[in-house]
Write an enzyme that holds these catalytic residues in place. Structure first.
Site, short mmCIF file in Angstrom:
data_model
loop_
_atom_site.label_atom_id
_atom_site.label_comp_id
_atom_site.label_asym_id
_atom_site.label_seq_id
_atom_site.Cartn_x
_atom_site.Cartn_y
_atom_site.Cartn_z
CE LYS A 98 46.26 39.56 76.24
NZ LYS A 98 45.03 39.79 75.49
CD GLU A 116 39.90 39.29 69.29
OE1 GLU A 116 40.67 40.11 68.79
OE2 GLU A 116 39.78 39.08 70.51
#
Length: 305
Positions: free
Chosen positions: A160, A26
């Protein structure tokens, strides 16, 4: 034939045609995730790491409105140094095309473009997930429903820890996204190797991951195989520091009325500041580990013929 609406680098297209393994990477990690000049260093190091494993890197981003699968070094440098790059999820790609924007692609956009180009494996840092206030706000990353429609293998260090991990795991189950831990059944929390939540299955090798992906494809299941690869325990944030800083970050966000799309950048910035930059070091360690494992999986899948 190249799908319309995007540009595939010659090296990537040649690899796809010849069955050479390819790993998608990415671009938001270097357009929005890391400070300069470290962002460019990490982006180029990732490409070198993939090549050293005998795999072709396909870093994905948007240049002048055109999605590119296999950014050149000059294009990576451009996106790493411009202040004009925008963060692009899947829904943003048509607007970026019409306005000829430069941008970094999120997990959702990168996965979609990788699949369009015939790339089967994608390494990222952490997935988006369900936010902690989702029962009231319905705030959930577009990563999850997009990945539910794409038969890829995606390597991440979980989601996360600022997100709601148990709700995220519930959503992954609802969306029929298979989750396996790499040599563990402890689900990682990005900054920490063990989030405190478990998953059912572990896999011990890239070859076993490739076998799971092959079985999924044989069954006609169209969703992504998620490989949860925890950061090395020696590189993680100390659990006590992580929990203490995260608790203060959540309290400060609530006190300041931070909500919606402002929540994630607020919390990540808080973590970086209050850990003296250690959270950034973990971010880089996570990415390196996922890139290395992704390259091995890509090679294993290509080896299946």
């Amino acid at each position: 034939m190249t799908p319309s609406g995007l540009r595939i680098a010659d090296e990537v297209q040649d690899a796809a045609d010849r069955g050479i393994p390819i790993l998608a990477l990415e671009s938001t990690i270097f357009t929005h995730g890391l400070p300069r000049p470290r962002n460019l260093e990490v982006a180029l190091e990732a490409e070198d790491r993939v090549r050293a494993a005998g795999v072709v890197p396909a870093t994905i981003g948007v240049v002048d409105g055109t999605p590119v699968v296999g950014l050149s070094r000059a294009e990576i440098e451009r996106l790493s140094t411009t202040d004009e790059a925008v963060k692009l999820s899947l829904r943003d790609l048509p607007v970026a095309a019409a306005k000829r924007l430069d941008g970094g692609t999120t997990v959702a956009a990168t996965a979609y473009l990788a699949h369009r180009a015939g790339v089967r494996v994608f390494s990222t840092g952490g997935l988006g997930g369900v936010h902690r206030d989702a029962p009231q706000t319905f705030d959930e990353s577009a990563d999850l429903p997009v990945l539910a429609t794409l038969p890829l293998v995606v390597v991440s260090a979980g989601v996360k820890s600022i997100l709601d991990i148990p709700l995220t795991l519930e959503r992954l189950e609802t969306l029929s996204l298979t989750v396996v831990g790499y040599r563990t059944t402890d689900y990682p929390g990005f900054y920490i190797a063990d989030s405190g939540f478990d998953i059912e299955y572990s896999v011990d090798s890239p070859a076993e991951i490739a076998a799971v992906a092959a079985a999924r494809d044989a069954l006609g299941i169209p969703s992504t195989l998620l490989v949860a690869n925890p950061v090395d325990a020696a590189a993680q944030l100390p659990a006590e520091l992580h929990d203490e800083v995260l608790g203060r970050a959540l309290a400060d966000a609530a006190a300041q009325g931070v909500s919606g799309h402002d929540t994630t950048p607020f919390l990540l910035d808080y973590m970086q500041r209050e850990t003296g930059g250690r959270s950034l070091d973990v971010n880089v360690a996570v990415y390196r580990g996922n890139v290395s494992l992704g390259a091995e999986i890509a090679a294993a899948l290509a080896g299946q013929g």
